[in-house]
Design an enzyme around this catalytic site. Structure first.
Site, PDB file in Angstrom:
ATOM      1  N   GLY A   8       0.865  -1.188   0.000  1.00  0.00           N
ATOM      2  CA  GLY A   8       0.000   0.000   0.000  1.00  0.00           C
ATOM      3  C   GLY A   8       0.893   1.226   0.000  1.00  0.00           C
ATOM      4  N   ARG A  12      -1.900   7.049   1.526  1.00  0.00           N
ATOM      5  CA  ARG A  12      -1.630   8.049   2.573  1.00  0.00           C
ATOM      6  C   ARG A  12      -0.727   7.459   3.661  1.00  0.00           C
ATOM      7  NH1 ARG A  12      -7.353   9.766   1.291  1.00  0.00           N
ATOM      8  NH2 ARG A  12      -7.762   7.582   1.712  1.00  0.00           N
ATOM      9  N   GLY A  75      -2.235  -3.100   9.234  1.00  0.00           N
ATOM     10  CA  GLY A  75      -2.841  -1.832   9.673  1.00  0.00           C
ATOM     11  C   GLY A  75      -4.169  -1.558   9.019  1.00  0.00           C
ATOM     12  N   ASN A 101      -5.351   0.575  15.176  1.00  0.00           N
ATOM     13  CA  ASN A 101      -4.788   1.900  15.435  1.00  0.00           C
ATOM     14  C   ASN A 101      -3.427   1.735  16.101  1.00  0.00           C
ATOM     15  OD1 ASN A 101      -4.294   4.559  16.572  1.00  0.00           O
ATOM     16  ND2 ASN A 101      -6.416   4.975  16.040  1.00  0.00           N
ATOM     17  N   HIS A 132     -13.445  11.125  10.849  1.00  0.00           N
ATOM     18  CA  HIS A 132     -12.324  10.914   9.925  1.00  0.00           C
ATOM     19  C   HIS A 132     -12.505  11.734   8.660  1.00  0.00           C
ATOM     20  CE1 HIS A 132     -11.467   7.386  12.459  1.00  0.00           C
ATOM     21  NE2 HIS A 132     -10.223   7.522  12.019  1.00  0.00           N
ATOM     22  N   HIS A 133     -11.422  11.808   7.884  1.00  0.00           N
ATOM     23  CA  HIS A 133     -11.386  12.531   6.597  1.00  0.00           C
ATOM     24  C   HIS A 133     -12.384  11.949   5.594  1.00  0.00           C
ATOM     25  CE1 HIS A 133      -9.077   9.116   4.897  1.00  0.00           C
ATOM     26  NE2 HIS A 133      -8.612   9.027   6.130  1.00  0.00           N
ATOM     27  N   LYS A 136     -12.016   8.291   3.823  1.00  0.00           N
ATOM     28  CA  LYS A 136     -12.054   6.996   4.520  1.00  0.00           C
ATOM     29  C   LYS A 136     -13.185   6.139   3.976  1.00  0.00           C
ATOM     30  CE  LYS A 136     -11.889   4.800   9.044  1.00  0.00           C
ATOM     31  NZ  LYS A 136     -10.832   3.875   8.622  1.00  0.00           N
ATOM     32  N   GLY A 142     -12.174   1.093  12.455  1.00  0.00           N
ATOM     33  CA  GLY A 142     -11.740  -0.112  13.190  1.00  0.00           C
ATOM     34  C   GLY A 142     -11.487   0.213  14.655  1.00  0.00           C
ATOM     35  N   THR A 143     -11.024   1.426  14.905  1.00  0.00           N
ATOM     36  CA  THR A 143     -10.743   1.842  16.290  1.00  0.00           C
ATOM     37  C   THR A 143     -12.044   1.975  17.081  1.00  0.00           C
ATOM     38  OG1 THR A 143      -8.807   3.005  15.491  1.00  0.00           O
ATOM     39  CG2 THR A 143      -9.619   3.635  17.667  1.00  0.00           C
TER      40      THR A 143
HETATM   41  P1  NAD Z   1      -5.175   4.904   0.826  1.00  0.00           P
HETATM   42  O1  NAD Z   1      -6.355   4.616  -0.030  1.00  0.00           O
HETATM   43  O2  NAD Z   1      -4.559   6.274   0.811  1.00  0.00           O
HETATM   44  O3  NAD Z   1      -3.993   3.870   0.460  1.00  0.00           O
HETATM   45  C1  NAD Z   1      -4.169   2.510   0.195  1.00  0.00           C
HETATM   46  C2  NAD Z   1      -3.108   2.098  -0.821  1.00  0.00           C
HETATM   47  O4  NAD Z   1      -3.143   0.670  -0.944  1.00  0.00           O
HETATM   48  C3  NAD Z   1      -3.345   2.680  -2.227  1.00  0.00           C
HETATM   49  O5  NAD Z   1      -2.147   3.235  -2.738  1.00  0.00           O
HETATM   50  C4  NAD Z   1      -3.786   1.459  -3.037  1.00  0.00           C
HETATM   51  O6  NAD Z   1      -3.404   1.541  -4.402  1.00  0.00           O
HETATM   52  C5  NAD Z   1      -3.025   0.351  -2.314  1.00  0.00           C
HETATM   53  N1  NAD Z   1      -3.603  -0.982  -2.549  1.00  0.00           N
HETATM   54  C6  NAD Z   1      -4.917  -1.341  -2.616  1.00  0.00           C
HETATM   55  N2  NAD Z   1      -5.016  -2.646  -2.916  1.00  0.00           N
HETATM   56  C7  NAD Z   1      -3.751  -3.125  -3.040  1.00  0.00           C
HETATM   57  C8  NAD Z   1      -3.203  -4.379  -3.353  1.00  0.00           C
HETATM   58  N3  NAD Z   1      -3.985  -5.424  -3.637  1.00  0.00           N
HETATM   59  N4  NAD Z   1      -1.856  -4.530  -3.378  1.00  0.00           N
HETATM   60  C9  NAD Z   1      -1.045  -3.473  -3.122  1.00  0.00           C
HETATM   61  N5  NAD Z   1      -1.504  -2.224  -2.852  1.00  0.00           N
HETATM   62  C10 NAD Z   1      -2.841  -2.066  -2.796  1.00  0.00           C
HETATM   63  O7  NAD Z   1      -5.602   4.493   2.290  1.00  0.00           O
HETATM   64  P2  NAD Z   1      -4.924   4.929   3.687  1.00  0.00           P
HETATM   65  O8  NAD Z   1      -5.620   6.124   4.227  1.00  0.00           O
HETATM   66  O9  NAD Z   1      -3.428   4.926   3.552  1.00  0.00           O
HETATM   67  O10 NAD Z   1      -5.393   3.715   4.616  1.00  0.00           O
HETATM   68  C11 NAD Z   1      -5.032   2.387   4.302  1.00  0.00           C
HETATM   69  C12 NAD Z   1      -5.676   1.430   5.312  1.00  0.00           C
HETATM   70  O11 NAD Z   1      -5.086   1.660   6.606  1.00  0.00           O
HETATM   71  C13 NAD Z   1      -7.186   1.626   5.510  1.00  0.00           C
HETATM   72  O12 NAD Z   1      -7.761   0.347   5.739  1.00  0.00           O
HETATM   73  C14 NAD Z   1      -7.273   2.494   6.751  1.00  0.00           C
HETATM   74  O13 NAD Z   1      -8.501   2.348   7.438  1.00  0.00           O
HETATM   75  C15 NAD Z   1      -6.121   1.941   7.549  1.00  0.00           C
HETATM   76  N6  NAD Z   1      -5.534   2.831   8.572  1.00  0.00           N
HETATM   77  C16 NAD Z   1      -5.115   2.227   9.696  1.00  0.00           C
HETATM   78  C17 NAD Z   1      -4.452   2.959  10.669  1.00  0.00           C
HETATM   79  C18 NAD Z   1      -3.910   2.240  11.880  1.00  0.00           C
HETATM   80  O14 NAD Z   1      -3.345   2.900  12.768  1.00  0.00           O
HETATM   81  N7  NAD Z   1      -4.060   0.910  11.951  1.00  0.00           N
HETATM   82  C19 NAD Z   1      -4.268   4.335  10.500  1.00  0.00           C
HETATM   83  C20 NAD Z   1      -4.727   4.924   9.329  1.00  0.00           C
HETATM   84  C21 NAD Z   1      -5.348   4.162   8.358  1.00  0.00           C
END
Ligand code: NAD
Length: 246
Positions: A8, A12, A75, A101, A132-133, A136, A142-143
């Site tokens: 990913g 972001r 994550g 989180n 959230h933004h 999302k 999830g939190t």
């Molecule tokens: P985002 O959409 O900005 O980024 C996701 C990225 O994953 C994109 O670049 C997309 O192209 C890529 N992707 C999608 N499917 C893929 C695959 N099969 N193989 C490889 N890459 C792939 O999203 P984000 O805001 O960065 O959030 C990502 C995830 O993390 C969400 O599920 C969000 O809820 C979660 N998140 C978790 C936490 C935490 O603390 N655990 C914090 C923020 C966001």
């Protein structure tokens, strides 16, 4: 040096993790994988993988990491039950930190909510509000779901029985035992979670505000450093921070 792959990588969170890993030192980035990039060569070179892709891919990634015998930090949020089962199955072979989180403050909030729910009991009505933004995809976060699970666990009820997702129309008076869960989506909000306990004549509100994605990025790197060499199993961020079981 710990050899790291970020999945990913163009998102972001993926971007934030790569930036933090590059500036922290101690990390060799051997893979920055996004949609369409080959995964296997990066997995083979890694000690640990951090996944911030999307929930639909995390189970497949967990299976591929188990096959390669590599530690994993997940994550992503919003997993379907079947995806969760596949992740758990993969954890029979490799250690996985799976956390909705990664911020230190939110994991402390989990701990504090457990304590508050135990002390306040059924006399206080719990409501969870998250913001959230606008980008999302899943709701509630999830939190927020984890916070609700903690309250439900402390009350000895299954969350799906107690959860009340939003209210509209004429829901009638609040039912005893309800756990309210509400989601706001607006602008660029990084993440705000409030757990409110309202009793007779008093309200306790516990709020965490994430101000930048760096907190999640740094937490995921901390989890990745911690999980390398651990026995197979599922671990939480509370395990990583030493807050579990408190
Ligand atoms: P985002 O959409 O900005 O980024 C996701 C990225 O994953 C994109 O670049 C997309 O192209 C890529 N992707 C999608 N499917 C893929 C695959 N099969 N193989 C490889 N890459 C792939 O999203 P984000 O805001 O960065 O959030 C990502 C995830 O993390 C969400 O599920 C969000 O809820 C979660 N998140 C978790 C936490 C935490 O603390 N655990 C914090 C923020 C966001």
């Amino acid at each position: 040096m710990i050899r790291l792959t970020v999945v990913g990588a163009k998102g972001r969170m993926g971007t934030a993790v790569l930036e933090r890993a590059r500036s922290a030192g101690g990390w060799e980035i051997v893979g920055a994988v996004d949609r369409g990039d080959p995964l296997e060569p990066a997995l083979r070179r890694s000690d640990v993988i951090i996944d911030f892709s999307e929930h639909g891919f995390s189970a497949e990634l967990a299976e591929a990491s188990a096959e390669a015998g590599k530690a994993l930090v997940i994550g992503t949020t919003g997993h379907l039950a079947e995806e969760g089962l596949r992740v758990r199955r993969a954890a029979a072979k490799i250690p996985i930190v799976w956390a909705p989180n990664f911020s230190t403050g939110v994991n402390l909030l989990f701990y504090l909510v457990r304590k508050a729910a135990a002390v306040l009991g059924e006399e206080f009505d719990p409501e969870i509000v998250e913001a959230h933004h606008r980008g999302k995809r899943d709701a509630p976060s999830g939190t927020a779901r984890r916070l609700a699970e903690i309250v439900a666990e402390m009350r000895g009820v299954p969350l799906e029985k107690a959860a009340r997702y939003g209210r509209q129309g004429e829901p009638g008076p609040r039912e005893a035992g309800e756990i309210g869960i509400h989601a706001i989506r607006a602008g660029g909000i990084v993440g705000v979670h409030t757990v409110l306990f309202a009793g007779r004549g008093e309200i306790l509100e516990l709020t965490h505000r994430a101000e930048s994605r760096d907190t999640f990025a740094l937490g995921s790197l901390r989890a990745a450093r911690w999980v390398v060499g651990k026995p197979p199993g599922i671990y939480s961020m509370e395990d990583v921070l030493g807050l579990a079981g408190g």
